[in-house]
Write a protein that holds these residues in place. Sequence first.
Motif, PDB file in Angstrom:
ATOM      1  N   MET A   2     -21.329-116.243  46.275  1.00  0.00           N
ATOM      2  CA  MET A   2     -20.021-116.786  45.924  1.00  0.00           C
ATOM      3  C   MET A   2     -18.869-116.064  46.617  1.00  0.00           C
ATOM      4  SD  MET A   2     -18.481-116.993  42.148  1.00  0.00           S
ATOM      5  CE  MET A   2     -16.754-117.346  41.975  1.00  0.00           C
ATOM      6  N   LEU A   3     -18.967-114.743  46.702  1.00  0.00           N
ATOM      7  CA  LEU A   3     -17.853-113.952  47.244  1.00  0.00           C
ATOM      8  C   LEU A   3     -18.221-113.405  48.634  1.00  0.00           C
ATOM      9  CD1 LEU A   3     -17.141-112.015  43.922  1.00  0.00           C
ATOM     10  CD2 LEU A   3     -15.841-113.955  44.785  1.00  0.00           C
ATOM     11  N   ARG A   4     -18.448-114.320  49.567  1.00  0.00           N
ATOM     12  CA  ARG A   4     -18.909-113.922  50.897  1.00  0.00           C
ATOM     13  C   ARG A   4     -17.868-113.125  51.688  1.00  0.00           C
ATOM     14  NH1 ARG A   4     -23.684-116.035  52.694  1.00  0.00           N
ATOM     15  NH2 ARG A   4     -24.534-117.725  51.457  1.00  0.00           N
ATOM     16  N   GLN A   5     -16.598-113.379  51.407  1.00  0.00           N
ATOM     17  CA  GLN A   5     -15.530-112.719  52.182  1.00  0.00           C
ATOM     18  C   GLN A   5     -15.223-111.323  51.632  1.00  0.00           C
ATOM     19  OE1 GLN A   5     -14.496-114.726  54.642  1.00  0.00           O
ATOM     20  NE2 GLN A   5     -15.723-116.395  53.803  1.00  0.00           N
ATOM     21  N   PHE A  20     -23.488-118.831  33.717  1.00  0.00           N
ATOM     22  CA  PHE A  20     -22.574-118.540  34.797  1.00  0.00           C
ATOM     23  C   PHE A  20     -21.935-119.821  35.328  1.00  0.00           C
ATOM     24  CE2 PHE A  20     -21.704-117.991  39.317  1.00  0.00           C
ATOM     25  CZ  PHE A  20     -20.929-116.859  39.290  1.00  0.00           C
ATOM     26  N   ASP A  21     -20.612-119.780  35.480  1.00  0.00           N
ATOM     27  CA  ASP A  21     -19.882-120.923  36.023  1.00  0.00           C
ATOM     28  C   ASP A  21     -18.987-120.411  37.147  1.00  0.00           C
ATOM     29  OD1 ASP A  21     -18.148-123.002  36.578  1.00  0.00           O
ATOM     30  OD2 ASP A  21     -17.994-123.655  34.495  1.00  0.00           O
ATOM     31  N   GLY A  22     -19.437-120.643  38.383  1.00  0.00           N
ATOM     32  CA  GLY A  22     -18.729-120.132  39.558  1.00  0.00           C
ATOM     33  C   GLY A  22     -17.319-120.673  39.670  1.00  0.00           C
ATOM     34  N   THR A  23     -17.109-121.937  39.279  1.00  0.00           N
ATOM     35  CA  THR A  23     -15.778-122.542  39.400  1.00  0.00           C
ATOM     36  C   THR A  23     -14.780-121.844  38.475  1.00  0.00           C
ATOM     37  OG1 THR A  23     -16.943-124.611  39.743  1.00  0.00           O
ATOM     38  CG2 THR A  23     -14.577-124.761  39.407  1.00  0.00           C
ATOM     39  N   ARG A  24     -15.237-121.582  37.243  1.00  0.00           N
ATOM     40  CA  ARG A  24     -14.339-120.911  36.291  1.00  0.00           C
ATOM     41  C   ARG A  24     -13.958-119.531  36.794  1.00  0.00           C
ATOM     42  NH1 ARG A  24     -16.210-120.024  30.505  1.00  0.00           N
ATOM     43  NH2 ARG A  24     -18.261-120.061  31.453  1.00  0.00           N
ATOM     44  N   LEU A  84     -27.733-112.440  39.027  1.00  0.00           N
ATOM     45  CA  LEU A  84     -26.279-112.526  39.034  1.00  0.00           C
ATOM     46  C   LEU A  84     -25.674-111.783  40.229  1.00  0.00           C
ATOM     47  CD1 LEU A  84     -23.972-113.658  37.070  1.00  0.00           C
ATOM     48  CD2 LEU A  84     -26.303-114.055  36.434  1.00  0.00           C
ATOM     49  N   HIS A  85     -26.283-110.665  40.603  1.00  0.00           N
ATOM     50  CA  HIS A  85     -25.787-109.932  41.784  1.00  0.00           C
ATOM     51  C   HIS A  85     -25.891-110.830  43.014  1.00  0.00           C
ATOM     52  CE1 HIS A  85     -25.033-105.770  40.398  1.00  0.00           C
ATOM     53  NE2 HIS A  85     -25.847-106.125  39.414  1.00  0.00           N
ATOM     54  N   ARG A  86     -27.023-111.535  43.125  1.00  0.00           N
ATOM     55  CA  ARG A  86     -27.230-112.436  44.258  1.00  0.00           C
ATOM     56  C   ARG A  86     -26.199-113.579  44.208  1.00  0.00           C
ATOM     57  NH1 ARG A  86     -28.040-112.881  49.253  1.00  0.00           N
ATOM     58  NH2 ARG A  86     -28.741-114.922  49.872  1.00  0.00           N
ATOM     59  N   MET A  87     -25.945-114.054  42.976  1.00  0.00           N
ATOM     60  CA  MET A  87     -24.978-115.146  42.795  1.00  0.00           C
ATOM     61  C   MET A  87     -23.591-114.726  43.303  1.00  0.00           C
ATOM     62  SD  MET A  87     -25.058-118.191  41.535  1.00  0.00           S
ATOM     63  CE  MET A  87     -26.165-118.439  40.183  1.00  0.00           C
ATOM     64  N   TYR A  88     -23.179-113.503  42.940  1.00  0.00           N
ATOM     65  CA  TYR A  88     -21.869-113.017  43.389  1.00  0.00           C
ATOM     66  C   TYR A  88     -21.844-112.845  44.914  1.00  0.00           C
ATOM     67  CZ  TYR A  88     -20.730-112.012  38.495  1.00  0.00           C
ATOM     68  OH  TYR A  88     -20.469-112.121  37.153  1.00  0.00           O
TER      69      TYR A  88
END
Lengths: 240, 122
Positions: free
Chosen positions: B22-25, B107-111, B15-19
């Motif tokens: 997802m949140l590159r900025q 996990f749902d990145g869009t939501r 999940l840390h990798r996922m964030y």
Amino acid sequence: MKEELPPRLTTALDELRLTLDRAAELAKQIESQPKPGSPETAAELQSRLADVESDRLELSARLADYEHQVGRLMNLYVATYQLHATLDPAEVQSTIAEIAINLLGAERFVLLFWKENATQCEIALSQGLAQDTSGQYGGGVYAGGDAMVDATLSDGVLRMGPLDGSDAVAAVPLTVQGTTVGALVLLRLFPHKAALKLEDRDLLDLIAAHAASALFAARVYSTTDRKLKTLESLVKLVRR
Amino acid sequence: MKPRKVLVVDDSKLLHRMYEVMLRQVVLLHAYDGQAGLELLRKSSDIDLVLLDLNMPVMSGLEFLAVAKADAQLAKVPVIIVTTEGSEAQTKRGLEAGAIAYLTKPFDGTRLANVIARLETP
């Protein structure tokens, strides 16, 4: 006697006539057009508005679809990345479990591997098995008897339930170089996840393709590293 | 408010990798249990969002929330819970403990992106 007009004046009159004719034509056109507030104008505007609304809905649907695809790809990318990010067998197993829980929504699952004698499958990792009443997963081994799991372990084909003679939600083969070395069996999903979705199939395929090879590579590295360290210790001992 | 520094408190490396993807900025701070999360939250006063799991070793997400919301300074930071616990009672508990949103795993990145986008528009 008809009065003769100078040529320049004749031309100017002709131009004036043409202009008046054109003005009359334009006036007719304007007359024939629907007046603001008339039913024709309202209908036309309504039709244009409907077109714009339809375009907007189509774009929204495309955007939602695009976001959905991005989400799917992100899940696949991160899962693959994380499976191959370590050479520690325990960490690879833990990543498989994390994919099952966090990305697939599995509440209860087991990771099975064929024992060296290939007559029984050992449970390498499990979650929520304490609540399992099937009696098929006990003493650290899979006793057999679940139709879906048995079939997948035997032919290496990914299966998703429901299937007669099976309580499993999905059975994912773990294959290395064409040989099925085990399976990830999803036994139950979280109550808030009703069923596996079509896009979950991508993740299951990914596990089937990558999990076993990542685990195999990690085990080989681990064994080689241990042997190397033993040899180094021996060499040091001999040199003393 | 567009979050610039986000604290991720979750025991899953995946999940840390996922964030991160997802949140590159955004600048991410990582904690793998509630206790470590609290320490980071106290140290970095410029954290403007916390993404919090509930089931974690050492200190759970709800315990984290109880301590954070009792501290006037830390209480200002919005917290979004992202957890496998999906029951109505647990959702109520999480929101009553002070989370601004409660999302369930898988996990749902869009939501999550939608919830963060709503934070951005006051």
